[in-house]
Scaffold this motif. Structure first.
Motif, PDB file in Angstrom:
ATOM      1  N   THR A 143       0.884  -1.224  -0.305  1.00  0.00           N
ATOM      2  CA  THR A 143       0.023  -0.379  -0.206  1.00  0.00           C
ATOM      3  C   THR A 143       0.445   1.052  -0.373  1.00  0.00           C
ATOM      4  O   THR A 143       0.232   2.473  -0.346  1.00  0.00           O
ATOM      5  N   ALA A 146       1.234   3.673  -2.804  1.00  0.00           N
ATOM      6  CA  ALA A 146      -0.340   4.006  -3.335  1.00  0.00           C
ATOM      7  C   ALA A 146      -0.837   5.520  -2.602  1.00  0.00           C
ATOM      8  O   ALA A 146      -1.916   6.388  -3.053  1.00  0.00           O
ATOM      9  N   PHE A 169      -6.211   2.802  -7.345  1.00  0.00           N
ATOM     10  CA  PHE A 169      -5.193   1.294  -6.516  1.00  0.00           C
ATOM     11  C   PHE A 169      -6.187   0.618  -6.648  1.00  0.00           C
ATOM     12  O   PHE A 169      -6.492  -0.314  -6.407  1.00  0.00           O
ATOM     13  N   HIS A 227      -1.305  -1.755  -8.251  1.00  0.00           N
ATOM     14  CA  HIS A 227      -0.033  -1.715  -7.735  1.00  0.00           C
ATOM     15  C   HIS A 227       0.394  -0.618  -8.357  1.00  0.00           C
ATOM     16  O   HIS A 227       0.416  -0.640  -9.865  1.00  0.00           O
TER      17      HIS A 227
END
Length: 278
Positions: A143, A146, A169, A227
């Motif tokens: 994560t 992003a 995302f 991603h």
């Protein structure tokens, strides 16, 4: 003034097609869905009483009436649970909703240790407001790029509704937005109200308010991520409730071999150690 219970009953009534319940099509109507008359008849209550519930003028329907409404609307188990919960908070009977002390944002040492055992997997500790309280390095690798973890106190709900990167995302952004809006109903009311008013509602806009007030019970299917490095991820989610802390551990598992390889590739990059945020 309406109530969460009344809003949910009315929203579900509007979404039900009469034919799906074996009722005749009565032609064009000013509003979609099931008529009050038909729902009241199926639930065994008067139209006047149903109107009072929907408009918030009756805040304490009996458990038998709540059960009858759930049957009449053909609610699934998750929707039934939400209906019962809304009946409790509307009637002021739910201590978890009424308490004035905000839920702790501290993560117990045993929870941190549990998270450590999940390394290098993808796991996170959150509360119902979406605050990311602790995470594994695997969660960071998936994560971080992003922008979800850019803030000193990252919050998934705020990210979903206010950061333009979230719409790219999350491949199924609409579903994720519904999930985050719905989960706010399960948070402590005092902290929830202050945070919504002071920090989120003003910047998230009317789309957030609309999603929260329509009470869509999320299905929580596969999480599909795009991603930033070009990898497509498909993750299954397992949630472990920490009810005494009003927190949860969410573990993300690759749903296929391609995702497993992509996660392994991301994990080989530079990443930090287990992070806990107070």
């Amino acid at each position: 003034m309406g109530t969460p219970l009344g809003d949910f009953v009315r929203a579900k009534r509007d979404s039900v097609q009469p034919q799906s319940l074996g009722l005749p099509d009565r032609g064009r109507r000013r509003s979609p869905g099931l008529r009050r008359l038909d729902l009241a008849a199926r639930a065994g209550i008067s139209v006047e009483y149903l109107t009072r519930i929907e408009q918030g003028r009756d805040r304490r329907p009996s458990p038998a009436v709540v059960h009858a409404l759930a049957d009449a609307l053909s609610l699934d188990p998750s929707e039934r649970e939400h209906l019962r919960y809304l009946a409790k908070i509307t009637g002021g009977e739910c201590s978890a909703h009424a308490r004035s002390t905000p839920a702790t944002r501290q993560v117990r040492p045993s929870v941190i240790e549990t998270l450590r055992l999940l390394e290098p997997g993808i796991a996170v500790v959150t509360n119902r407001l979406g605050d990311i309280l602790a995470r594994t390095s695997g969660y960071e690798s998936v994560t971080g790029a992003a922008g979800l973890l850019d803030d000193d106190t990252p919050n998934l709900t705020r990210y979903v509704f206010t950061d333009s990167r979230a719409r790219t995302f999350f491949a199924d952004w609409d579903d994720i937005a519904d999930e985050q809006a719905f989960d706010l109903w399960l948070g402590p009311s005092a902290e929830n109200s202050e945070w919504l008013t002071a920090q989120l509602a003003a910047v998230a806009g009317p789309d957030f308010t609309r999603r929260r007030n329509r009470h869509v019970v999320p299905r929580r299917g596969l999480l599909r991520l795009n991603h930033p490095c070009g990898l497509e991820l498909r993750l299954r989610r397992e949630t472990l409730e920490l009810s005494s802390d009003a927190q949860q551990i969410i573990v993300f598992l690759p749903a296929d071999d391609t995702t497993a390889e992509a996660v392994a590739q991301l994990g080989r990059g530079p990443h930090g150690r287990l992070r806990a945020i107070s």
